[in-house]
Design an enzyme around this catalytic site. Structure first.
Site, PDB file in Angstrom:
ATOM      1  N   SER A  19       0.705  -1.187   0.064  1.00  0.00           N
ATOM      2  CA  SER A  19      -0.304  -0.074   0.210  1.00  0.00           C
ATOM      3  C   SER A  19       0.906   1.173  -0.279  1.00  0.00           C
ATOM      4  CB  SER A  19      -0.851   0.095   1.123  1.00  0.00           C
ATOM      5  OG  SER A  19      -1.441   1.238   1.095  1.00  0.00           O
ATOM      6  N   THR A  66      -9.161  -2.005   1.982  1.00  0.00           N
ATOM      7  CA  THR A  66      -9.134  -2.547   0.828  1.00  0.00           C
ATOM      8  C   THR A  66      -9.330  -4.119   0.878  1.00  0.00           C
ATOM      9  OG1 THR A  66      -7.557  -2.509  -0.856  1.00  0.00           O
ATOM     10  CG2 THR A  66      -6.515  -2.623   1.352  1.00  0.00           C
ATOM     11  N   LYS A  70     -13.769  -4.902   2.041  1.00  0.00           N
ATOM     12  CA  LYS A  70     -14.703  -3.665   1.747  1.00  0.00           C
ATOM     13  C   LYS A  70     -16.209  -4.169   1.896  1.00  0.00           C
ATOM     14  CE  LYS A  70     -11.821  -1.064  -1.524  1.00  0.00           C
ATOM     15  NZ  LYS A  70     -11.689  -0.561  -3.007  1.00  0.00           N
ATOM     16  N   ASN A  91     -14.815   1.750   1.622  1.00  0.00           N
ATOM     17  CA  ASN A  91     -13.337   1.880   1.540  1.00  0.00           C
ATOM     18  C   ASN A  91     -12.956   3.029   2.660  1.00  0.00           C
ATOM     19  OD1 ASN A  91     -13.907   4.383   0.421  1.00  0.00           O
ATOM     20  ND2 ASN A  91     -12.124   4.339  -0.871  1.00  0.00           N
ATOM     21  N   ASP A 107     -14.336   5.762  -3.656  1.00  0.00           N
ATOM     22  CA  ASP A 107     -13.584   5.239  -4.902  1.00  0.00           C
ATOM     23  C   ASP A 107     -14.268   5.843  -6.413  1.00  0.00           C
ATOM     24  OD1 ASP A 107     -11.539   3.691  -3.873  1.00  0.00           O
ATOM     25  OD2 ASP A 107     -12.666   1.669  -3.883  1.00  0.00           O
ATOM     26  N   GLY A 133     -13.609  -5.159 -16.809  1.00  0.00           N
ATOM     27  CA  GLY A 133     -13.480  -5.803 -15.565  1.00  0.00           C
ATOM     28  C   GLY A 133     -14.945  -5.503 -14.674  1.00  0.00           C
ATOM     29  N   LYS A 162     -19.961 -12.777 -14.048  1.00  0.00           N
ATOM     30  CA  LYS A 162     -19.676 -11.623 -12.979  1.00  0.00           C
ATOM     31  C   LYS A 162     -20.221 -10.194 -13.601  1.00  0.00           C
ATOM     32  CE  LYS A 162     -15.937 -11.581 -10.507  1.00  0.00           C
ATOM     33  NZ  LYS A 162     -14.599 -11.773 -10.315  1.00  0.00           N
ATOM     34  N   TYR A 223      -2.019   1.691 -11.565  1.00  0.00           N
ATOM     35  CA  TYR A 223      -1.030   2.715 -11.682  1.00  0.00           C
ATOM     36  C   TYR A 223       0.434   2.434 -11.419  1.00  0.00           C
ATOM     37  CZ  TYR A 223      -1.970   2.309  -6.743  1.00  0.00           C
ATOM     38  OH  TYR A 223      -2.168   2.123  -5.469  1.00  0.00           O
TER      39      TYR A 223
HETATM   40  P1  NAP Z   1     -10.782  -7.516  -8.144  1.00  0.00           P
HETATM   41  O1  NAP Z   1     -11.947  -7.286  -7.690  1.00  0.00           O
HETATM   42  O2  NAP Z   1      -9.688  -8.730  -7.739  1.00  0.00           O
HETATM   43  O3  NAP Z   1     -10.916  -7.702  -9.847  1.00  0.00           O
HETATM   44  C1  NAP Z   1      -9.973  -7.976 -10.809  1.00  0.00           C
HETATM   45  C2  NAP Z   1     -10.616  -8.022 -12.209  1.00  0.00           C
HETATM   46  O4  NAP Z   1      -9.506  -8.201 -13.162  1.00  0.00           O
HETATM   47  C3  NAP Z   1     -11.796  -8.803 -12.495  1.00  0.00           C
HETATM   48  O5  NAP Z   1     -12.691  -8.225 -13.255  1.00  0.00           O
HETATM   49  C4  NAP Z   1     -10.927 -10.262 -13.309  1.00  0.00           C
HETATM   50  O6  NAP Z   1     -11.895 -10.749 -14.099  1.00  0.00           O
HETATM   51  C5  NAP Z   1      -9.929  -9.078 -13.935  1.00  0.00           C
HETATM   52  N1  NAP Z   1      -8.815 -10.100 -14.532  1.00  0.00           N
HETATM   53  C6  NAP Z   1      -7.704 -10.566 -13.609  1.00  0.00           C
HETATM   54  N2  NAP Z   1      -6.880 -11.378 -14.257  1.00  0.00           N
HETATM   55  C7  NAP Z   1      -7.372 -11.386 -15.689  1.00  0.00           C
HETATM   56  C8  NAP Z   1      -6.895 -12.039 -16.785  1.00  0.00           C
HETATM   57  N3  NAP Z   1      -5.778 -12.759 -16.812  1.00  0.00           N
HETATM   58  N4  NAP Z   1      -7.374 -11.729 -17.942  1.00  0.00           N
HETATM   59  C9  NAP Z   1      -8.750 -10.987 -17.844  1.00  0.00           C
HETATM   60  N5  NAP Z   1      -9.389 -10.456 -16.769  1.00  0.00           N
HETATM   61  C10 NAP Z   1      -8.404 -10.591 -15.550  1.00  0.00           C
HETATM   62  O7  NAP Z   1      -9.828  -6.013  -8.230  1.00  0.00           O
HETATM   63  P2  NAP Z   1     -10.157  -4.827  -8.021  1.00  0.00           P
HETATM   64  O8  NAP Z   1     -10.184  -4.224  -6.926  1.00  0.00           O
HETATM   65  O9  NAP Z   1     -11.513  -4.492  -8.795  1.00  0.00           O
HETATM   66  O10 NAP Z   1      -9.046  -4.004  -8.840  1.00  0.00           O
HETATM   67  C11 NAP Z   1      -9.043  -3.933 -10.236  1.00  0.00           C
HETATM   68  C12 NAP Z   1      -7.717  -3.071 -10.427  1.00  0.00           C
HETATM   69  O11 NAP Z   1      -7.763  -1.928 -10.415  1.00  0.00           O
HETATM   70  C13 NAP Z   1      -6.254  -3.519  -9.890  1.00  0.00           C
HETATM   71  O12 NAP Z   1      -5.241  -3.246 -10.855  1.00  0.00           O
HETATM   72  C14 NAP Z   1      -6.139  -2.485  -8.762  1.00  0.00           C
HETATM   73  O13 NAP Z   1      -4.858  -1.873  -8.441  1.00  0.00           O
HETATM   74  C15 NAP Z   1      -6.865  -1.300  -9.519  1.00  0.00           C
HETATM   75  N6  NAP Z   1      -7.377  -0.162  -8.560  1.00  0.00           N
HETATM   76  C16 NAP Z   1      -6.917   0.999  -8.738  1.00  0.00           C
HETATM   77  C17 NAP Z   1      -7.307   1.833  -7.697  1.00  0.00           C
HETATM   78  C18 NAP Z   1      -6.790   3.388  -7.693  1.00  0.00           C
HETATM   79  O14 NAP Z   1      -6.896   4.152  -6.949  1.00  0.00           O
HETATM   80  N7  NAP Z   1      -6.080   3.867  -8.876  1.00  0.00           N
HETATM   81  C19 NAP Z   1      -8.425   1.634  -6.807  1.00  0.00           C
HETATM   82  C20 NAP Z   1      -8.897   0.464  -6.846  1.00  0.00           C
HETATM   83  C21 NAP Z   1      -8.212  -0.425  -7.805  1.00  0.00           C
HETATM   84  P3  NAP Z   1     -12.659 -12.213 -13.657  1.00  0.00           P
HETATM   85  O15 NAP Z   1     -13.756 -11.646 -12.927  1.00  0.00           O
HETATM   86  O16 NAP Z   1     -12.686 -12.869 -14.921  1.00  0.00           O
HETATM   87  O17 NAP Z   1     -11.598 -13.006 -12.586  1.00  0.00           O
END
Ligand code: NAP
Length: 277
Positions: A19, A66, A70, A91, A107, A133, A162, A223
C-alpha cells in the site's frame, strides 16, 4: 463535544505491504503540521470483525479498507452513505467520537475527480463508455459514470457471469463478451480499464484500439506502472489518457477531511511523495 483522540488512522487489508497510502497521509500530515499517524494493518479475513471492533476502542479515528474487507466493512457499519450502499462496499470508515461506525465509499469520487482534473473538457455524458472488469473497482467506476451522466455503459469481463451480476444492479449497463471488447469501442467517449491486467507482474491487457474514435478518453485504474501498455498504446494513437494514480490520491481526500478536519490538496508534490523511492 471536543475530540481529544490522537490523530491516528490506518488501512486494513490482506495483504497490505504494497500500500502507498501511508506515504500519501504522511505527506499531508507534514503539509498541515500535524503529528498524525497512518499505519498499514495486515488483517486476515478471519480476524477482520475482531480488529474492526477493537480499533475505535484503541482510539483510532478511522480506517481505509481494501481487498478483501470492503464488503464486510460496509455490513458491520452502523450507517452508510448512498455511494457505499450503491457500490456495495466501503473503503472509508469513520469511527465517530460517540463510538458508532460510519461507512463511505470514495472510490467513485476518486474516479470522477481524477477524470475531471486529468481530462478538462471531457464529460461522461459525451457518449457511451466501455468498462473492462467486474471486480470491486469496476463497481465504483460504474457508479461514477452513471452519476456523471454516461448515456450507455458497455461492460466486458473475462468471466461474463460476473459482469451480468454487476450490470443487473446498474440500469443502462449492457454486457458485451470479453472477446468483443475491441469492437465495443466503436462510437464511445470513454474506455476505462478496471481489471488488474497491465499491473507490474500481471499479464498485459490486450485490446486493439483501431475502432476507437479519435476523441475517446482512455483511463487505466492500474497505476503500477503509471504508463501501462494501454496508456502507451492509446497515446501512440493520439488519444487522450489519464493514469490511475489520481484516483488513489483523490479517494483519500474525504477520509483526511472526516478524520482530521483539514482539507488537503491533491497536487504534484503529493504525486511525487507517493511515487518517490
Ligand atoms: P478484483 O476485484 O480482484 O477484480 C479483478 C478484475 O480483473 C476482474 O474483473 C478479473 O476478471 C480481471 N482479471 C484478472 N486477471 C485477468 C486476466 N488474466 N484476464 C482478464 N481479466 C482478468 O480487483 P479490483 O479491486 O477490482 O481492482 C482491479 C484493478 O484496479 C487492480 O489493478 C487495482 O490495482 C486497480 N485499482 C486501482 C485503484 C486506484 O486508486 N487507482 C483503486 C482500486 C483498484 P474475472 O472476474 O474474470 O476474474
Amino acid at each position: 463535544m471536543t475530540d481529544d483522540r490522537p490523530l491516528v488512522a490506518g488501512v486494513m487489508g490482506w495483504p497490505i505491504g504494497h500500500s502507498r497510502s501511508p506515504r500519501l497521509f504522511d505527506h499531508w500530515f507534514r503539509v498541515h503540521g500535524m503529528a498524525g499517524r497512518y499505519v498499514p494493518l495486515a488483517v486476515r479475513p478471519e480476524d477482520f470483525a475482531e480488529v474492526y471492533r477493537a480499533l475505535p476502542r484503541a482510539g483510532f479515528r478511522g480506517v481505509n479498507v481494501t481487498v478483501p474487507h470492503k464488503i464486510d466493512a460496509l455490513a458491520r457499519a452502523d450507517r452508510a452513505t448512498d455511494a457505499a450502499r450503491a457500490i456495495g462496499a466501503a473503503n472509508t470508515i469513520v469511527f465517530e467520537a460517540d463510538g458508532s461506525i460510519s461507512a463511505d465509499n470514495t472510490d467513485a469520487y476518486g474516479v470522477a475527480r481524477n477524470l475531471a482534473e486529468g481530462a478538462p473538457g471531457w464529460s461522461a455524458a459525451d457518449g457511451p463508455a466501455v468498462v473492462l472488469g467486474a471486480g470491486g473497482a469496476a463497481r465504483a467506476v460504474l457508479f461514477a459514470l452513471r452519476e456523471a451522466g454516461a448515456p450507455e455503459i458497455r461492460l466486458a469481463n473475462r468471466t461474463r457471469e460476473k459482469a451480468e451480476v454487476l450490470a443487473a444492479g446498474f440500469p443502462g449497463v449492457t454486457v458485451v463478451d470479453w472477446d468483443e471488447r475491441a469492437g465495443a469501442l466503436s462510437g464511445t467517449a470513454t474506455l476505462i480499464n478496471a481489471t488488474s491486467l497491465g499491473m507490474t507482474g500481471a499479464a498485459p491487457l490486450e485490446i486493439d484500439l483501431g475502432a476507437a474514435p479519435q476523441g475517446m478518453l482512455v483511463n487505466d485504474l492500474v497505476y503500477t506502472p503509471l504508463a501501462t501498455g494501454l496508456i502507451t498504446a492509446a497515446r501512440a494513437r493520439g488519444l487522450r489518457t489519464v493514469d490511475g494514480l489520481g484516483m488513489l490520491l483523490h479517494q483519500a481526500r474525504p477520509a483526511f477531511r472526516a478524520w482530521f478536519g483539514a482539507d488537503p490538496a491533491v497536487d504534484g508534490a503529493l504525486r511525487d511523495a507517493v511515487l518517490g523511492p
